[in-house]
Design a protein around this motif. Structure first.
Motif, PDB file in Angstrom:
ATOM      1  N   ASP A 146      -2.889   4.317 -13.388  1.00  0.00           N
ATOM      2  CA  ASP A 146      -3.726   3.594 -12.433  1.00  0.00           C
ATOM      3  C   ASP A 146      -4.096   2.239 -13.018  1.00  0.00           C
ATOM      4  O   ASP A 146      -4.499   2.145 -14.165  1.00  0.00           O
ATOM      5  CB  ASP A 146      -4.979   4.401 -12.077  1.00  0.00           C
ATOM      6  N   LEU A 201      -2.625  10.667  -2.364  1.00  0.00           N
ATOM      7  CA  LEU A 201      -1.219  10.321  -2.100  1.00  0.00           C
ATOM      8  C   LEU A 201      -0.773   9.141  -2.952  1.00  0.00           C
ATOM      9  O   LEU A 201       0.329   9.138  -3.505  1.00  0.00           O
ATOM     10  CB  LEU A 201      -1.015  10.017  -0.619  1.00  0.00           C
ATOM     11  N   ARG A 202      -1.629   8.129  -3.076  1.00  0.00           N
ATOM     12  CA  ARG A 202      -1.301   6.976  -3.911  1.00  0.00           C
ATOM     13  C   ARG A 202      -1.140   7.407  -5.367  1.00  0.00           C
ATOM     14  O   ARG A 202      -0.213   6.996  -6.060  1.00  0.00           O
ATOM     15  CB  ARG A 202      -2.394   5.901  -3.813  1.00  0.00           C
ATOM     16  N   LEU A 203      -2.016   8.283  -5.812  1.00  0.00           N
ATOM     17  CA  LEU A 203      -1.957   8.756  -7.187  1.00  0.00           C
ATOM     18  C   LEU A 203      -0.696   9.584  -7.435  1.00  0.00           C
ATOM     19  O   LEU A 203      -0.074   9.472  -8.492  1.00  0.00           O
ATOM     20  CB  LEU A 203      -3.215   9.563  -7.521  1.00  0.00           C
ATOM     21  N   ARG A 219       6.152   7.481 -10.566  1.00  0.00           N
ATOM     22  CA  ARG A 219       6.677   6.269 -11.202  1.00  0.00           C
ATOM     23  C   ARG A 219       6.316   6.217 -12.689  1.00  0.00           C
ATOM     24  O   ARG A 219       7.161   5.959 -13.541  1.00  0.00           O
ATOM     25  CB  ARG A 219       6.130   5.037 -10.490  1.00  0.00           C
ATOM     26  N   ALA A 277       2.217   9.222  -5.928  1.00  0.00           N
ATOM     27  CA  ALA A 277       3.330   8.272  -6.023  1.00  0.00           C
ATOM     28  C   ALA A 277       3.298   7.544  -7.365  1.00  0.00           C
ATOM     29  O   ALA A 277       4.337   7.346  -8.006  1.00  0.00           O
ATOM     30  CB  ALA A 277       3.273   7.278  -4.869  1.00  0.00           C
ATOM     31  N   ALA A 278       2.097   7.165  -7.812  1.00  0.00           N
ATOM     32  CA  ALA A 278       1.963   6.490  -9.101  1.00  0.00           C
ATOM     33  C   ALA A 278       2.371   7.420 -10.241  1.00  0.00           C
ATOM     34  O   ALA A 278       3.029   6.989 -11.194  1.00  0.00           O
ATOM     35  CB  ALA A 278       0.521   6.004  -9.296  1.00  0.00           C
ATOM     36  N   ASP A 292      -7.413   0.015  -9.210  1.00  0.00           N
ATOM     37  CA  ASP A 292      -7.166   1.236  -8.441  1.00  0.00           C
ATOM     38  C   ASP A 292      -8.392   2.152  -8.473  1.00  0.00           C
ATOM     39  O   ASP A 292      -8.911   2.459  -9.550  1.00  0.00           O
ATOM     40  CB  ASP A 292      -5.967   2.006  -8.991  1.00  0.00           C
ATOM     41  N   LEU A 311      -5.919   9.721   0.930  1.00  0.00           N
ATOM     42  CA  LEU A 311      -5.099   8.526   0.691  1.00  0.00           C
ATOM     43  C   LEU A 311      -5.033   8.186  -0.790  1.00  0.00           C
ATOM     44  O   LEU A 311      -3.984   7.800  -1.299  1.00  0.00           O
ATOM     45  CB  LEU A 311      -5.618   7.345   1.505  1.00  0.00           C
ATOM     46  N   VAL A 312      -6.143   8.342  -1.479  1.00  0.00           N
ATOM     47  CA  VAL A 312      -6.151   8.104  -2.925  1.00  0.00           C
ATOM     48  C   VAL A 312      -5.252   9.129  -3.611  1.00  0.00           C
ATOM     49  O   VAL A 312      -4.491   8.798  -4.517  1.00  0.00           O
ATOM     50  CB  VAL A 312      -7.587   8.153  -3.489  1.00  0.00           C
TER      51      VAL A 312
END
Length: 181
Positions: free
Chosen positions: A128, A153-155, A161, A157-158, A132, A150-151
């Motif tokens: 993060d 889902l973003r986490l 990666r 994906a992060a 973030d 939403l957080v």
């Protein structure tokens, strides 16, 4: 993750003394605004509680050179070890104190290595970035994910990666560490 896991590992490591190098790997939170998800952080110092554990610059340079050769973006700087996931205010405080990133495990491991004079390296992938939001704190991850989908889902994906970059980094750095100390 966190102090409990690091202390469990610390106890397990305490039963042996034949280490040439201890490498702490995993995720970290970026507190320097230049860091992005998936960037690699190599600690040149680990700040934990009231202690600062300096890392052997030969190990740091070897790791950095290996990451550069593999085409991975890597930063060198101090890493703070926190007892829990930091919110935005905690990240700002760590940045103001001069840290590049923050993790939850390197402190106890750096202390173990320093006590036994074992060379230590902290190699972390940014999960993060500084800006973030990380609303986790002490709440269970599943409960937080339900309240902040939403957080979460973003986490996720992060994490994918950052995890890939960490795997690439370990594959690049490991051959440089064999017989290096």
């Amino acid at each position: 993750m966190g102090r409990g896991a690091a202390e469990d590992l610390n106890r397990a490591l305490g039963r042996t003394d034949d280490f040439a190098l201890l490498i702490s790997t995993g995720f970290c939170g970026g507190v320097d605004r230049r860091l992005g998800v998936g960037d690699m952080v190599i600690a040149d110092a680990v700040r934990w509680e009231e202690n600062v554990f300096n890392v052997d610059l030969t190990q740091v340079r070897r790791a950095h050179d290996a990451l550069a050769s593999a085409g991975l973006r890597a930063w060198i700087g101090p890493v703070a070890c926190a007892p829990e996931v930091l919110d935005s205010e905690g990240k700002r405080a760590a940045a103001l104190a001069g840290s590049l990133a923050v993790d939850m495990e390197s402190g106890p491991l750096a202390a173990w290595a320093a006590e036994r004079r074992v060379p230590f390296l902290s190699l972390r992938s940014v999960l993060d970035a500084a800006e973030d939001p990380m609303p986790f704190g002490r709440r269970p991850l599943a409960l937080t994910a339900m309240h902040h989908p939403l957080v979460a889902l973003r986490l996720a994906a992060a994490a994918r990666r950052a995890g890939r970059r960490l795997g690439e980094a370990i594959r690049a750095v490991a051959p440089q560490c064999e017989g290096a100390v």
